[in-house]
Design a protein around this motif. Structure first.
Motif, mmCIF file in Angstrom:
data_model
loop_
_atom_site.group_PDB
_atom_site.id
_atom_site.type_symbol
_atom_site.label_atom_id
_atom_site.label_comp_id
_atom_site.label_asym_id
_atom_site.label_seq_id
_atom_site.Cartn_x
_atom_site.Cartn_y
_atom_site.Cartn_z
ATOM 1 N N VAL A 224 0.838 -1.203 0.000
ATOM 2 C CA VAL A 224 0.000 0.000 0.000
ATOM 3 C C VAL A 224 0.871 1.250 0.000
ATOM 4 N N GLN A 225 1.962 1.220 0.740
ATOM 5 C CA GLN A 225 2.879 2.354 0.712
ATOM 6 C C GLN A 225 3.491 2.533 -0.671
ATOM 7 N N GLY A 227 1.947 1.733 -3.419
ATOM 8 C CA GLY A 227 0.848 2.326 -4.181
ATOM 9 C C GLY A 227 0.721 3.818 -3.928
ATOM 10 N N GLN A 228 0.912 4.241 -2.684
ATOM 11 C CA GLN A 228 0.855 5.672 -2.362
ATOM 12 C C GLN A 228 2.004 6.425 -3.023
ATOM 13 N N GLN A 229 3.170 5.798 -3.090
ATOM 14 C CA GLN A 229 4.312 6.411 -3.760
ATOM 15 C C GLN A 229 3.998 6.623 -5.243
ATOM 16 N N LYS A 231 1.003 6.939 -6.528
ATOM 17 C CA LYS A 231 -0.042 7.961 -6.604
ATOM 18 C C LYS A 231 0.558 9.360 -6.520
ATOM 19 N N GLN A 232 1.473 9.540 -5.571
ATOM 20 C CA GLN A 232 2.110 10.849 -5.404
ATOM 21 C C GLN A 232 2.939 11.229 -6.627
ATOM 22 N N GLY A 253 -1.793 -3.261 -3.646
ATOM 23 C CA GLY A 253 -1.324 -2.000 -3.085
ATOM 24 C C GLY A 253 -1.752 -0.802 -3.910
ATOM 25 N N GLU A 256 -5.575 -0.301 -3.201
ATOM 26 C CA GLU A 256 -5.899 0.163 -1.856
ATOM 27 C C GLU A 256 -5.383 1.572 -1.596
ATOM 28 N N ALA A 257 -4.344 1.972 -2.315
ATOM 29 C CA ALA A 257 -3.843 3.343 -2.178
ATOM 30 C C ALA A 257 -4.668 4.339 -2.979
ATOM 31 N N ALA A 259 -4.488 4.789 -6.180
ATOM 32 C CA ALA A 259 -3.679 5.373 -7.258
ATOM 33 C C ALA A 259 -4.465 5.325 -8.565
#
Length: 412
Positions: A224-225, A227-229, A231-232, A253, A256-257, A259
């Motif tokens: 998930v982290q 995926g957040q990376q 997305k950012q 990931g 769930e993030a 993205a």
């Protein structure tokens, strides 16, 4: 190291409708043929696979694909009127054992050549090269793309020093992709070569890579982290040359993030066993498949299924990828036998197959030139996307409505 099952799944790459090496029941065998492995009425072949050891689970269906193609050919009259006789050996997924069984097959069993469904063939390959023994096999190691191994044949490659192809970028561009991220594996570099080539294809299509390094390690990375990376970074195209659980966790990931990824592309994502385990989690994943999948169907698939039903009924379900891949590799070897004539030397066989163009009777997305395409990644693929429910794969049609996408090498 990555699990052998995951790496093998990344490979792959069906077979012939009227399978391409049918031989001729009416051909007259050459009495007294002095070629090793040949007798008046028979041709002796070997088969090597991991019946035990680390690769045994992922490659358990391979033997059935080999047997089905051999017996199918025998039922059609053999090759140039000769019956195909085979002996198989277990290399236990280890290089030293592979060398031992290869030598046994050549020196004691007197086979003409081999089909190898092995992930540990490098030591045996040196012996086969030095003795000019022809072989077809799964290109799970870099030597398959090495032009020093002229006797070793495959129909698709993940390793090689050649250029990338436009196909992946063309596909992602058509899906609306604008920025891409390539996820690398920092445990093993096995899939990173094809991942880098996909990245090159994306940039050539005008889809730049976003800044930053994206890596996945199943022991340390929080999906998930990751995926957040992504997305950012604003990536809407993601490629990951993983398979199995690793690939599923990366896709989970991303979802769930939250993205906003339009394309999740993998060369190894066509794996129905993954859908049974992960289901909807894999929704939207697209696999680049280097053969024509069963969802498309056709006479050649029916021919394969009939051969499995008749000669390897233990393969259940019959549409397993490794059974099909090994069936193709066996067909490729028989195709060479048919091309080489009634009583070829091994050198003549190698020359004949190396000079051929092979399409497995139309079940590969594009024909393979056994010299020009040697060690090069394929230019044609079938793209299969997991549906939103995670219950199956849908074909993503090509620009002209065909069931495949074909590009060009980026040095052309």
């Amino acid at each position: 190291m990555a699990r052998p099952a995951a790496f093998v799944a990344a490979l792959v790459t069906a077979l012939a409708a009227g399978c391409s090496a049918s031989g001729g029941a009416g051909d007259n065998p050459v009495a007294g043929c002095g070629t090793p492995g040949y007798s008046g009425n028979e041709i002796r072949l070997g088969f090597v696979y991991p019946g035990s050891g680390a690769g045994s689970t992922s490659l358990s269906a391979a033997r059935g694909g080999f047997v089905a193609r051999i017996e199918e050919a025998n039922a059609a009259g053999g090759i140039h009127g000769r019956k195909l006789i085979y002996t198989w050996r277990d290399d236990t997924s280890t290089p030293a054992q592979n060398l031992e069984v290869v030598r046994d097959l050549v020196e004691n069993q007197k086979v003409f050549g081999l089909v190898e469904a092995s992930i540990a063939a490098a030591q045996g390959a040196g012996y086969l090269r030095d003795h000019s023994i022809p072989a077809t096999g799964i290109p799970a190691e870099t030597f398959w793309a090495d032009h020093g191994y002229r006797n070793m044949f495959a129909y698709t490659y993940l390793f090689g020093d050649g250029p990338s192809v436009s196909t992946f970028g063309d596909f992602a561009k058509a899906q609306g992709g604008t920025k891409a991220a390539v996820i690398q594996n920092d445990v093993t570099a096995a899939g990173n070569d094809i991942g880098s080539k996909i990245g090159t294809s994306l940039t050539a299509a005008g889809i730049p890579l976003v800044p930053g390094r994206f890596t996945y390690n199943p022991n340390f990375t929080n999906p998930v982290q990751l995926g957040q990376q992504l997305k950012q970074a604003g990536a809407d195209v993601v490629t990951a040359a993983f398979a199995g659980t690793d690939l599923a966790e990366v896709v989970r990931g991303i979802h769930e993030a939250g993205a906003p990824v339009k394309v999740i592309l993998a060369p190894s994502g066509y794996d129905k066993s993954l859908l049974k385990t992960y289901g909807q989690t894999l929704g939207g994943l697209t696999a680049a498949v280097n053969y024509i999948p069963f969802e498309i169907g056709g006479p050649a698939h029916q021919k394969y299924l009939q051969a499995i039903s008749s000669y390897a009924p233990e393969i259940q379900p019959p549409d397993q990828e490794l059974a099909l891949v090994t069936y193709i590799l066996t067909d490729l070897f028989l195709y060479g036998l048919d091309k080489a004539g009634a009583c070829p030397t091994r050198a003549q066989y190698i020359d004949a197959l190396r000079a051929s163009t092979y399409d497995a009777g139309g079940l590969l997305p594009g024909p393979v030139d056994m010299t020009k395409d040697w060690g090069q990644i394929a230019t044609c693929y079938t793209f299969m996307r997991v549906n939103d429910a995670g219950t199956g794969y849908d074909l993503v049609p090509g620009p002209t409505g065909r069931d495949r996408w074909c590009g060009h090498r980026l040095d052309q």
